[in-house]
Design a protein around this motif. Structure first.
Motif, PDB file in Angstrom:
ATOM      1  N   ARG A 217       0.827  -1.209   0.000  1.00 60.51           N
ATOM      2  CA  ARG A 217       0.000   0.000   0.000  1.00 60.51           C
ATOM      3  C   ARG A 217       0.862   1.259   0.000  1.00 60.51           C
ATOM      4  NH1 ARG A 217      -5.311  -0.257   0.644  1.00 60.51           N
ATOM      5  NH2 ARG A 217      -5.368   1.901   1.365  1.00 60.51           N
ATOM      6  N   VAL A 218       1.996   1.188   0.701  1.00 59.15           N
ATOM      7  CA  VAL A 218       2.917   2.326   0.685  1.00 59.15           C
ATOM      8  C   VAL A 218       3.500   2.505  -0.715  1.00 59.15           C
ATOM      9  CG1 VAL A 218       5.078   3.243   1.612  1.00 59.15           C
ATOM     10  CG2 VAL A 218       3.460   2.100   3.138  1.00 59.15           C
ATOM     11  N   ALA A 219       3.831   1.377  -1.363  1.00 53.21           N
ATOM     12  CA  ALA A 219       4.354   1.446  -2.729  1.00 53.21           C
ATOM     13  C   ALA A 219       3.322   2.046  -3.678  1.00 53.21           C
ATOM     14  CB  ALA A 219       4.765   0.051  -3.199  1.00 53.21           C
ATOM     15  N   THR A 220       2.050   1.681  -3.491  1.00 49.36           N
ATOM     16  CA  THR A 220       0.989   2.252  -4.324  1.00 49.36           C
ATOM     17  C   THR A 220       0.874   3.750  -4.107  1.00 49.36           C
ATOM     18  OG1 THR A 220      -0.253   0.173  -4.241  1.00 49.36           O
ATOM     19  CG2 THR A 220      -1.472   2.147  -4.860  1.00 49.36           C
ATOM     20  N   THR A 221       0.992   4.171  -2.843  1.00 47.80           N
ATOM     21  CA  THR A 221       0.943   5.599  -2.533  1.00 47.80           C
ATOM     22  C   THR A 221       2.101   6.328  -3.196  1.00 47.80           C
ATOM     23  OG1 THR A 221      -0.146   5.186  -0.410  1.00 47.80           O
ATOM     24  CG2 THR A 221       0.984   7.293  -0.671  1.00 47.80           C
ATOM     25  N   PHE A 222       3.310   5.756  -3.124  1.00 49.81           N
ATOM     26  CA  PHE A 222       4.474   6.372  -3.763  1.00 49.81           C
ATOM     27  C   PHE A 222       4.261   6.483  -5.272  1.00 49.81           C
ATOM     28  CE2 PHE A 222       7.685   4.943  -0.273  1.00 49.81           C
ATOM     29  CZ  PHE A 222       7.219   5.968   0.543  1.00 49.81           C
ATOM     30  N   ALA A 223       3.785   5.383  -5.886  1.00 46.02           N
ATOM     31  CA  ALA A 223       3.582   5.386  -7.339  1.00 46.02           C
ATOM     32  C   ALA A 223       2.553   6.432  -7.746  1.00 46.02           C
ATOM     33  CB  ALA A 223       3.152   3.998  -7.805  1.00 46.02           C
ATOM     34  N   SER A 224       1.435   6.487  -7.012  1.00 45.99           N
ATOM     35  CA  SER A 224       0.388   7.456  -7.330  1.00 45.99           C
ATOM     36  C   SER A 224       0.905   8.877  -7.179  1.00 45.99           C
ATOM     37  CB  SER A 224      -0.823   7.223  -6.421  1.00 45.99           C
ATOM     38  OG  SER A 224      -1.859   8.133  -6.714  1.00 45.99           O
ATOM     39  N   SER A 225       1.654   9.129  -6.104  1.00 44.07           N
ATOM     40  CA  SER A 225       2.209  10.463  -5.879  1.00 44.07           C
ATOM     41  C   SER A 225       3.195  10.857  -6.973  1.00 44.07           C
ATOM     42  CB  SER A 225       2.893  10.516  -4.511  1.00 44.07           C
ATOM     43  OG  SER A 225       3.491  11.772  -4.281  1.00 44.07           O
ATOM     44  N   GLU A 226       4.016   9.896  -7.412  1.00 44.48           N
ATOM     45  CA  GLU A 226       4.989  10.185  -8.465  1.00 44.48           C
ATOM     46  C   GLU A 226       4.290  10.477  -9.793  1.00 44.48           C
ATOM     47  OE1 GLU A 226       8.702  10.851 -10.107  1.00 44.48           O
ATOM     48  OE2 GLU A 226       8.154  10.538  -8.006  1.00 44.48           O
ATOM     49  N   ILE A 227       3.227   9.741 -10.088  1.00 43.10           N
ATOM     50  CA  ILE A 227       2.476   9.961 -11.330  1.00 43.10           C
ATOM     51  C   ILE A 227       1.829  11.342 -11.321  1.00 43.10           C
ATOM     52  CG2 ILE A 227       0.420   9.221 -12.603  1.00 43.10           C
ATOM     53  CD1 ILE A 227       1.207   6.333 -11.855  1.00 43.10           C
ATOM     54  N   VAL A 228       1.259  11.734 -10.177  1.00 42.13           N
ATOM     55  CA  VAL A 228       0.684  13.078 -10.060  1.00 42.13           C
ATOM     56  C   VAL A 228       1.770  14.137 -10.239  1.00 42.13           C
ATOM     57  CG1 VAL A 228      -0.429  14.699  -8.474  1.00 42.13           C
ATOM     58  CG2 VAL A 228      -1.249  12.356  -8.619  1.00 42.13           C
ATOM     59  N   GLY A 229       2.949  13.884  -9.679  1.00 40.10           N
ATOM     60  CA  GLY A 229       4.050  14.826  -9.837  1.00 40.10           C
ATOM     61  C   GLY A 229       4.482  15.002 -11.281  1.00 40.10           C
ATOM     62  N   ILE A 230       4.510  13.897 -12.049  1.00 42.16           N
ATOM     63  CA  ILE A 230       4.854  13.985 -13.474  1.00 42.16           C
ATOM     64  C   ILE A 230       3.821  14.822 -14.213  1.00 42.16           C
ATOM     65  CG2 ILE A 230       5.111  12.643 -15.602  1.00 42.16           C
ATOM     66  CD1 ILE A 230       6.173  10.340 -13.891  1.00 42.16           C
ATOM     67  N   SER A 231       2.532  14.577 -13.904  1.00 41.91           N
ATOM     68  CA  SER A 231       1.464  15.318 -14.566  1.00 41.91           C
ATOM     69  C   SER A 231       1.596  16.814 -14.322  1.00 41.91           C
ATOM     70  CB  SER A 231       0.103  14.813 -14.069  1.00 41.91           C
ATOM     71  OG  SER A 231      -0.954  15.540 -14.638  1.00 41.91           O
ATOM     72  N   HIS A 232       1.899  17.197 -13.078  1.00 45.12           N
ATOM     73  CA  HIS A 232       2.030  18.616 -12.753  1.00 45.12           C
ATOM     74  C   HIS A 232       3.294  19.218 -13.370  1.00 45.12           C
ATOM     75  CE1 HIS A 232      -0.679  18.170  -8.941  1.00 45.12           C
ATOM     76  NE2 HIS A 232      -1.355  18.108 -10.077  1.00 45.12           N
ATOM     77  N   ALA A 233       4.407  18.465 -13.327  1.00 48.52           N
ATOM     78  CA  ALA A 233       5.677  19.002 -13.817  1.00 48.52           C
ATOM     79  C   ALA A 233       5.652  19.223 -15.329  1.00 48.52           C
ATOM     80  CB  ALA A 233       6.819  18.057 -13.440  1.00 48.52           C
ATOM     81  N   VAL A 234       5.037  18.294 -16.050  1.00 53.24           N
ATOM     82  CA  VAL A 234       5.028  18.367 -17.516  1.00 53.24           C
ATOM     83  C   VAL A 234       3.783  19.094 -18.025  1.00 53.24           C
ATOM     84  CG1 VAL A 234       5.283  16.996 -19.639  1.00 53.24           C
ATOM     85  CG2 VAL A 234       6.311  16.195 -17.513  1.00 53.24           C
ATOM     86  N   GLY A 235       2.746  19.179 -17.193  1.00 56.04           N
ATOM     87  CA  GLY A 235       1.492  19.781 -17.637  1.00 56.04           C
ATOM     88  C   GLY A 235       0.723  18.893 -18.577  1.00 56.04           C
ATOM     89  N   CYS A 236       0.844  17.572 -18.392  1.00 59.20           N
ATOM     90  CA  CYS A 236       0.216  16.625 -19.317  1.00 59.20           C
ATOM     91  C   CYS A 236      -0.868  15.816 -18.618  1.00 59.20           C
ATOM     92  CB  CYS A 236       1.267  15.675 -19.894  1.00 59.20           C
ATOM     93  SG  CYS A 236       2.056  14.635 -18.645  1.00 59.20           S
TER      94      CYS A 236
END
Length: 420
Positions: free
Chosen positions: A204-223
């Motif tokens: 569950r912690v790994a899922t949280t990390f993955a979800s957070s990283e994906i959100v970060g990519i979306s915000h950083a790239v604007g995609c």
């Protein structure tokens, strides 16, 4: 100790509220005014930034309306959930193909399929060839032909860590002057890879990390990012009928009941701008496609609702059939209203329906037109015949056809309304 206690001279120690009240009121007002201006300006700046984000319509108008912003929106994450074999990958590929042809670059992160399998499924539709025929080599196509079948600006990535995906997305956005659509197929494999690198990590912690990283990519790239996730094994238990009851359709449930069916449930649905769930039934509509439902279970900017879909499995193609509207028509007969005349009328309609269906399947609207009676009365009679097992229905749309459950039934030759 060493700090004299403040008193009010009569009642002992002063309260914290009294100390706060003695502060300089002018200083407080100046500070609050400053914060107020800063907060307002920050909010305006944030809104301007949201308005400037790229928006990309999907091939499904009903989905664009349900999600609320007219399609994919940069800086947002969308999650598509479905059970095994529900068509998640084919739908994700269909959305990707449309985006690559109509809008801009696509990064398809294929963690489950090999690159060749992804090429066959993504390019088969353009080449007019079934994906399996490409995989088996039954079609003699050159490398150039195969590459021509792949949509333009379509990049397949496999086994790429999320931190590397961020750099890839930034590079593609700079090259094409527009943010790409990123499709992660699927989240479970991303989490599994993280657990292999760090076995001590909780899933569950790994899922949280993955979800957070994906959100970060979306915000950083604007995609916009579409994440495919598996449905939990027990997530659709609510659809299973009780003893003697008929199987329930996913459309019988409020859309919001499906928001937590992801196998990796938790931060996934909280981070998602829209949560989409996909289900495919065994029913076939009048076009020969499987009846399916795409449910917008959560929509931050839109409205949760069911969308009727049709699935052409062999070709991996999807068709939008519009928003699902629960019927409010009363088609059950209230026993309290069953007069002898009412019973005789419904029985007569049943015989007419059987006579008409002896010639061939017909939709409900045509039955009502030929019998020349109000549609609700005809619908009541047809429903009774379906419940009795004498008539079957193909599909769930208005164009669905009704037919006899058997090729011959006794008494049809003399049934009123039978056509030659």
């Amino acid at each position: 100790r060493g700090c004299p206690m403040k008193t009010n001279g009569t009642t002992g120690p002063r309260s914290a509220e009294a100390d706060f009240a003695d502060r300089d009121v002018d200083d407080d007002e100046e500070l609050l005014a400053s914060l107020k201006v800063k907060d307002r300006r920050a909010a305006v700046g944030s809104l301007r930034g949201m308005a400037a984000r790229s928006r990309f319509p999907t091939p499904f108008h009903s989905l664009d309306i349900a999600m609320g912003l007219g399609g994919w929106c940069g800086g947002n994450v969308y999650v598509l959930v479905g059970g095994t074999g529900a068509g998640k990958t084919s739908l994700a590929l269909g959305l990707s193909r449309h985006h690559a042809y109509e809008h801009g670059p696509v990064i398809y992160v294929s963690e489950e399929m090999e690159e060749g399998h992804c090429l066959a499924r993504a390019g088969g539709a353009s080449l007019g060839v079934y994906p399996n025929a490409l995989i088996t080599g039954d079609h003699d196509l050159t490398d150039e032909d195969l590459l021509e079948g792949l949509p333009p600006r379509f990049f397949i990535q496999r086994g790429q860590p999320l931190e590397q995906l961020r750099l890839t997305a930034i590079g593609i956005a700079r090259r094409f002057k527009t943010p790409p659509l990123i499709v992660v197929d699927y989240l479970g494999k991303i989490v599994a890879a993280m657990l292999r690198r760090d076995p001590k990590l909780d899933p569950r912690v790994a899922t949280t990390f993955a979800s957070s990283e994906i959100v970060g990519i979306s915000h950083a790239v604007g995609c916009p990012i579409l994440v495919v996730a598996a449905g939990g094994r027990g997530s659709l238990m609510k659809l299973r009928p009780g003893p003697g009851a008929r199987p329930r359709s996913v459309r019988d449930l409020p859309p919001s009941d499906l928001v937590d069916i992801a196998k990796e449930s938790g931060d996934v649905e909280y981070d998602a701008t829209a949560m989409l769930t996909l289900s495919v039934s065994e029913e076939v509509d009048c076009d020969g496609f499987q009846v399916a439902t795409l449910t917008v279970a959560k929509a931050r900017y839109g409205r949760a609702q069911h969308i009727k879909m049709a699935y052409d499995g062999p070709r991996g193609q999807w068709h939008d059939r519009g928003r699902y509207e629960p019927t409010t028509a009363k088609t059950d007969v209230d026993p309290a209203t069953l007069t002898s005349d009412r019973i005789a009328k419904i029985n007569a309609i049943e015989q007419q329906v059987l006579g008409l269906l002896a010639v061939g399947p017909m939709p409900l609207a045509e039955l009502a037109k030929v019998i020349k009676l109000a549609r609700p009365d005809v619908e009541i009679a047809v429903k009774k015949l379906v419940t009795a097992g004498l008539v079957t229905r193909s599909g769930t749309t208005k164009a669905s056809r009704y037919g006899l459950a058997e090729t011959t039934l006794p008494g049809l030759e003399s049934a009123p309304g039978a056509r030659s």
